[in-house]
Enzyme design. Sequence first.
Site, mmCIF file in Angstrom:
data_model
loop_
_atom_site.group_PDB
_atom_site.id
_atom_site.type_symbol
_atom_site.label_atom_id
_atom_site.label_comp_id
_atom_site.label_asym_id
_atom_site.label_seq_id
_atom_site.Cartn_x
_atom_site.Cartn_y
_atom_site.Cartn_z
ATOM 1 N N HIS A 155 55.027 70.133 44.445
ATOM 2 C CA HIS A 155 53.677 69.695 44.816
ATOM 3 C C HIS A 155 52.846 69.411 43.563
ATOM 4 C CE1 HIS A 155 49.941 69.726 47.206
ATOM 5 N NE2 HIS A 155 49.424 70.348 46.159
ATOM 6 N N GLU A 156 52.911 70.290 42.602
ATOM 7 C CA GLU A 156 52.139 70.118 41.362
ATOM 8 C C GLU A 156 52.663 68.937 40.539
ATOM 9 O OE1 GLU A 156 49.383 71.555 41.230
ATOM 10 O OE2 GLU A 156 49.833 72.922 42.876
ATOM 11 N N HIS A 159 51.184 65.812 41.773
ATOM 12 C CA HIS A 159 49.828 65.579 41.278
ATOM 13 C C HIS A 159 49.859 64.857 39.935
ATOM 14 C CE1 HIS A 159 47.497 67.584 44.323
ATOM 15 N NE2 HIS A 159 48.092 68.757 44.131
#
Length: 187
Positions: A155-156, A159
């Site tokens: 998820h990071e 980003h």
Amino acid sequence: MEVLEFNSVPSIAALCEQLERHETRREWSRRTKLVVCFVIGAVLVLWLGMLATGAMVRAIVAKIPPETEQKFGKEVLDDLKTEFTFVNKSNEVAQLTEMAQPLLRALPKTQSWQFYIVAEPDPNAFALPGGHIVVTTGMLKMVKRPEQLLGVVAHEVAHVTHKHGFRQVIASAGPFIIFQVFMGGGS
């Protein structure tokens, strides 16, 4: 028309009232249609403006060179080091980095990735531009399996690869400045 204004005959008075009610209803109907059309038009213009602004932000962010990303991420990381206690145990950071390698191998090699662990009891993780991924000790204690941690890391990483940090900064400038920069009027 003057005859209709003569209200002494009951049928003429009723006819006048009926015409007045009909005109009033028609006028309200016309006004309602105008208001609805205006609201729909305004919503459509606003929606198209938001789509255009989003496309301009993505185009501006795509032009940001990797060196600028690295520099900006490093500056933010240096600021965070004054606010948080970073874990200096290189074994734990190396284990986190090694655990993420299968995930990172699937990505283009245009980005280098650095992992950091922050001594913080709350489970959290966040990404900074330039490939900096920060995971808290609370997150490491909370996960039970490596796949759970990899989900958070993925998820990071998303980003960073989608440049969400820069998008947010540029989008907060407002549509007029975005349009000016997009058209080449600003740096």
